[in-house]
Design an enzyme around this catalytic site. Structure first.
Site, PDB file in Angstrom:
ATOM      1  N   GLU A  63       0.828  -1.393  -0.422  1.00 16.30           N
ATOM      2  CA  GLU A  63      -0.202  -0.260  -0.593  1.00 16.30           C
ATOM      3  C   GLU A  63       0.513   1.326   0.305  1.00 16.30           C
ATOM      4  O   GLU A  63       2.124   1.226   0.081  1.00 16.30           O
ATOM      5  CB  GLU A  63      -1.181  -0.230   1.284  1.00 16.30           C
ATOM      6  CG  GLU A  63      -1.585  -1.139   0.560  1.00 16.30           C
ATOM      7  CD  GLU A  63      -3.111  -1.069   2.314  1.00 16.30           C
ATOM      8  OE1 GLU A  63      -3.694  -1.931   2.393  1.00 16.30           O
ATOM      9  OE2 GLU A  63      -2.231  -0.601   3.441  1.00 16.30           O
TER      10      GLU A  63
ATOM     11  N   ALA B 100       0.655   5.861   1.276  1.00 16.84           N
ATOM     12  CA  ALA B 100       0.093   6.863   1.745  1.00 16.84           C
ATOM     13  C   ALA B 100      -0.902   7.666   0.424  1.00 16.84           C
ATOM     14  O   ALA B 100      -1.800   8.187   1.122  1.00 16.84           O
ATOM     15  CB  ALA B 100       0.614   7.834   1.609  1.00 16.84           C
TER      16      ALA B 100
ATOM     17  N   GLU C  33      -1.195 -10.164  -6.003  1.00 12.21           N
ATOM     18  CA  GLU C  33      -1.876 -10.962  -7.208  1.00 12.21           C
ATOM     19  C   GLU C  33      -0.173 -10.277  -8.598  1.00 12.21           C
ATOM     20  O   GLU C  33      -0.118 -11.319  -9.334  1.00 12.21           O
ATOM     21  CB  GLU C  33      -2.573 -11.149  -7.474  1.00 12.21           C
ATOM     22  CG  GLU C  33      -3.906 -12.208  -6.336  1.00 12.21           C
ATOM     23  CD  GLU C  33      -4.592 -10.951  -5.317  1.00 12.21           C
ATOM     24  OE1 GLU C  33      -3.340 -10.391  -5.171  1.00 12.21           O
ATOM     25  OE2 GLU C  33      -5.412 -11.430  -4.700  1.00 12.21           O
TER      26      GLU C  33
ATOM     27  N   CYS D 224      -7.056  -7.649 -10.565  1.00 11.79           N
ATOM     28  CA  CYS D 224      -6.092  -8.477 -10.796  1.00 11.79           C
ATOM     29  C   CYS D 224      -7.045 -10.684 -11.187  1.00 11.79           C
ATOM     30  O   CYS D 224      -5.452 -10.660 -12.267  1.00 11.79           O
ATOM     31  CB  CYS D 224      -5.824  -9.725  -8.889  1.00 11.79           C
ATOM     32  SG  CYS D 224      -4.563  -8.109  -8.740  1.00 11.79           S
TER      33      CYS D 224
END
Ligand code: ZN
Length: 138
Positions: free
Chosen positions: A50, A52, A61, A93
């Site tokens: 991830e 910000a 994946e 994905c």
């Protein structure tokens, strides 16, 4: 549907669980690991990363898929995905994985109880769009 042996499924599931432990998910707290089995037996993993700037976040994946391609592998035998709940891959994905073969077992690993379920990517992405739908050049 192409089949994987129980031993291969277990190997792939454990690799996905291991990769999940390296997820970077400080915002959603939803950690995911993925492992892709190559035709030569090699396993390439990915985890979600991830950011910000939320929209830049990458799924496990797609990270694993990109790493596999970068390592020179475009034909895969199966994918395992580990998460709380053993959730299936998101739509993006599914499409990304389908580029490299719709007839591929997907193993979903539930980190809560260790349960594994196996389905096929073609079941997760029916009536899919893929490379064969593009006009041929030349
Ligand atoms: Zn995804």
């Amino acid at each position: 549907m192409s089949k994987l042996s129980d031993r291969r499924i277990e190997q792939l599931a454990l690799a996905a669980v291991d990769a999940c432990g390296r997820a970077y998910a400080p915002y959603s707290k939803f950690e995911v690991g993925a492992a892709i089995l190559m035709h030569d037996g090699q396993v390439i993993v990915g985890c979600n990363v991830e950011n910000a700037s939320y929209g830049l976040s990458l799924c496990a994946e797609r990270n694993a898929a990109a790493a596999a391609v970068a390592a020179g592998h475009r034909k895969w035998r199966g994918v395992a995905i580990a998460s709380i709940g053993g959730v299936p891959p998101c739509g993006a994905c599914r499409q990304f994985l389908a580029e490299f073969g719709l007839d591929m077992p997907i193993i979903l690993v539930n980190l809560i109880d260790g349960a594994r379920s196996v389905c096929n990517l073609s079941e997760l992405l029916p009536s899919s769009f893929g490379p064969d739908d593009l006009p041929k050049s030349g």
